[in-house]
Design an enzyme around this catalytic site. Structure first.
Site, PDB file in Angstrom:
ATOM      1  N   HIS A   1     -50.485 -32.280 -13.672  1.00 12.24           N
ATOM      2  CA  HIS A   1     -50.478 -31.211 -12.674  1.00 12.24           C
ATOM      3  C   HIS A   1     -50.561 -31.748 -11.251  1.00 12.24           C
ATOM      4  O   HIS A   1     -50.816 -31.005 -10.308  1.00 12.24           O
ATOM      5  CB  HIS A   1     -51.656 -30.250 -12.929  1.00 12.24           C
ATOM      6  CG  HIS A   1     -51.393 -28.858 -12.452  1.00 12.24           C
ATOM      7  ND1 HIS A   1     -50.572 -27.980 -13.117  1.00 12.24           N
ATOM      8  CD2 HIS A   1     -51.834 -28.189 -11.364  1.00 12.24           C
ATOM      9  CE1 HIS A   1     -50.536 -26.831 -12.473  1.00 12.24           C
ATOM     10  NE2 HIS A   1     -51.289 -26.941 -11.396  1.00 12.24           N
TER      11      HIS A   1
ATOM     12  N   ASP B   1     -59.365 -22.871 -10.553  1.00 14.08           N
ATOM     13  CA  ASP B   1     -58.733 -21.568 -10.779  1.00 14.08           C
ATOM     14  C   ASP B   1     -57.832 -21.584 -12.012  1.00 14.08           C
ATOM     15  O   ASP B   1     -57.720 -20.588 -12.720  1.00 14.08           O
ATOM     16  CB  ASP B   1     -57.911 -21.156  -9.559  1.00 14.08           C
ATOM     17  CG  ASP B   1     -58.789 -20.746  -8.385  1.00 14.08           C
ATOM     18  OD1 ASP B   1     -59.947 -20.346  -8.619  1.00 14.08           O
ATOM     19  OD2 ASP B   1     -58.331 -20.835  -7.238  1.00 14.08           O
TER      20      ASP B   1
ATOM     21  N   GLU C   1     -63.992 -16.223  -3.295  1.00 18.32           N
ATOM     22  CA  GLU C   1     -62.756 -16.805  -2.805  1.00 18.32           C
ATOM     23  C   GLU C   1     -62.135 -15.839  -1.796  1.00 18.32           C
ATOM     24  O   GLU C   1     -62.750 -14.855  -1.390  1.00 18.32           O
ATOM     25  CB  GLU C   1     -61.773 -17.112  -3.945  1.00 18.32           C
ATOM     26  CG  GLU C   1     -62.149 -18.336  -4.753  1.00 18.32           C
ATOM     27  CD  GLU C   1     -61.002 -18.879  -5.591  1.00 18.32           C
ATOM     28  OE1 GLU C   1     -59.840 -18.409  -5.410  1.00 18.32           O
ATOM     29  OE2 GLU C   1     -61.241 -19.757  -6.434  1.00 18.32           O
TER      30      GLU C   1
END
Length: 525
Positions: A92, A157, A268
């Site tokens: 990623h 997340d 957030e």
């Protein structure tokens, strides 16, 4: 046993001779004793960023930490001076950080899954924890720990990332203000250094290696196993969104929320640049929002802001989440009638980005270039950074979310390798820094290679300007193009970073995709 080890070393030698030969004569997958090397390297030459495609000469799919140790021991004591090694978890990364051009990529997901959950006993000093392989995904740890009524405290997340991967960069989300990043919630690790040494390390045992590896960008060792701190898991979460049209009010309320860790469990926020950023599934909210912002008025563009916070419904602590939300919201200054609340399961809340992934995959827009930029910004420079950002992007064309939320300095251990912005000179005790994530996607049909390069240049321009003395920002998940830029990134921590490299990976075998240190030959030492 000695014969088997000897044969394994001979097989590695044969492989490395092939790798270093100009003929590159490995033509098909081959099995070398206990080490499985594959010539199929297509997956290992790409990552989530889809920006760099550096093909390795081979891929190692280890079955144990010993396999990794064997390879690195051989490389660190041999004359194969050009071979480098990169550990790849979920792939990623954005800028080829887990790639190894003409080297060896270690596919960490090949390590056998073995998650062990340990619930604390009656001893008040005991803690619950999980022992898990470095290549395991956080989603797998969540699913297994929930079977025991437990879960890690700190998250990212997106959960389809590897344990070792996020511990190598920090690991942050909306829980960071309360529990710190993921690197502040690991108790112990098994690490294979660049010299091939397999070391169990913790804050009290081989501590220099422990802290070096945490946030160390893969430069000092490969995490093969980690002990992750757990806590009792709630069953449900009150998930709240509040909207703003003023940046100062937005940040003031965010800082109010992070000052209440006894009430809020997650904080957030994001910038609403256009209709897409409000209504796309990347910011989906499981409730109808009766919110119709006016993005354009009298020839000018307007942006809005959204705070997202959550309260755990902890029945074991006798907490009424709805009452907590009411108590918190009374102190906030959001737009009138623009606060929305829903209740979801804890699992669904943590795994919320998965819905976005599946939606984008269904229309072929997941595996596209992602020119992301993530910055840590001190509170003293946050307004100037926001002005810089809005001056350099086109709000009506930007695709993807722009996240922004506060973190607290005292939740980060300064012994780790992570680099945070310096506190403002006139307030060296300022506890707040912000994380800003420009998570832009690029559709190749509308943005070909030249357009993508323009966006990358824009990111570099923003990052350079934000790193100026007036703002004082630092990159999170950093990417720099020269040793001088890396030295500037680490600033006063550079000498420590270099010293740790010399201790644990003196030949600079590990993580070549970061571009920090050139490979060193034995003869030059």
């Amino acid at each position: 046993m000695e014969i088997g080890l000897f044969c394994a070393r001979v097989n590695v030698l044969i492989l490395l001779l092939a790798l270093c030969s100009p003929c590159k004569f490995i033509q098909s997958p081959m099995d070398y004793g206990p080490l499985s090397f594959l010539q199929s390297t297509s997956t290992a030459s790409m990552d989530f960023g889809r920006i760099h495609f550096h093909s390795p000469s081979a891929v190692l799919r280890p079955q144990s930490s010993a396999d990794i140790s064997l390879l690195l021991t051989f490389l660190s004591s041999s004359s194969f001076n050009k071979v480098t090694v990169a550990a790849r978890g979920a792939g990623h990364s954005i800028h080829g950080q887990a790639q190894a051009l003409d080297g060896i990529v270690i596919e960490m997901d090949a390590l056998p899954s073995n998650i062990q959950i340990h619930r604390k006993g009656e001893d008040e000093t005991a803690v619950s924890y999980a022992d898990v392989n470095g290549g395991e995904l956080w989603i797998a740890l969540l699913e297994e720990s929930l079977k025991h009524g437990l879960a890690p405290r700190s998250w990212t997340d997106y959960l389809y990332l590897s344990i070792g991967g996020t511990l190598s960069i920090g690991g942050i989300s909306g829980q960071t203000f309360k529990y710190g990043p993921q690197i502040s919630n690991v108790l112990q690790m098994d690490v294979v250094t660049g010299k091939g040494e397999l070391v169990t390390c913790s804050p009290t045992k081989s501590s220099e290696l422990f802290y070096a590896v945490l946030g160390g960008l893969g430069q000092f060792g490969i995490i093969t196993r980690a002990r992750i701190l757990l806590q009792d898991a709630p069953q449900k979460v009150k998930w709240v969104r509040a909207f703003y049209d003023d940046f100062h009010t937005f940040t003031k309320d965010q800082e109010l929320l992070v000052s209440k860790p006894d009430l809020a469990d997650y904080v957030e926020g994001f910038i609403i640049l256009n209709e897409q950023s409000l209504y796309s599934s990347s910011t989906a909210f499981p409730a109808h929002l009766n919110f119709t912002p006016q993005f354009h008025s009298k020839g000018s563009s307007k942006v809005y802001y959204c705070i997202e916070f959550a309260v755990h419904d902890n029945s074991f602590e006798d907490i009424n989440a709805e009452q907590v939300v009411e108590e918190i919201s009374r102190e906030m200054s959001y737009l009138p009638s623009q606060l929305y609340t829903v209740e979801v399961s804890y699992y669904d809340f943590l795994n919320r980005v998965r819905m976005e992934e599946m939606s984008l995959r269904s229309v072929g827009l997941w595996e596209v270039p992602h020119p992301w930029l993530n910055m840590f910004v001190p509170r003293s420079g946050i307004k100037e950074f926001m002005d810089l950002l809005l001056e350099n992007i086109s709000p009506h064309e930007f695709e993807g979310p722009v996240l922004i939320y506060p973190l607290l300095r005292d939740k980060w251990d300064t012994n780790t390798s992570i680099v945070l912005p310096d506190a403002a000179a006139d307030n060296d005790k300022d506890p707040v820094i912000y994380i800003i994530g420009m998570l832009r996607s690029t559709n190749p049909a509308r943005c070909p290679a030249e357009c993508l390069e323009d966006r990358l240049r824009l990111n570099r321009r923003i990052a350079r300007a934000a790193s100026s003395s007036s703002i004082g920002a630092k990159q999170y998940i950093p990417h720099h193009r020269s040793p001088a830029e890396w030295k500037g990134h680490f600033s006063q921590h550079w000498d420590r970073f270099v010293a740790r490299k010399m201790w644990f990976d003196p030949l600079s075998i590990l993580a070549p995709g970061q571009g920090i240190f050139p490979r060193i030959s034995i003869s030059s030492l």
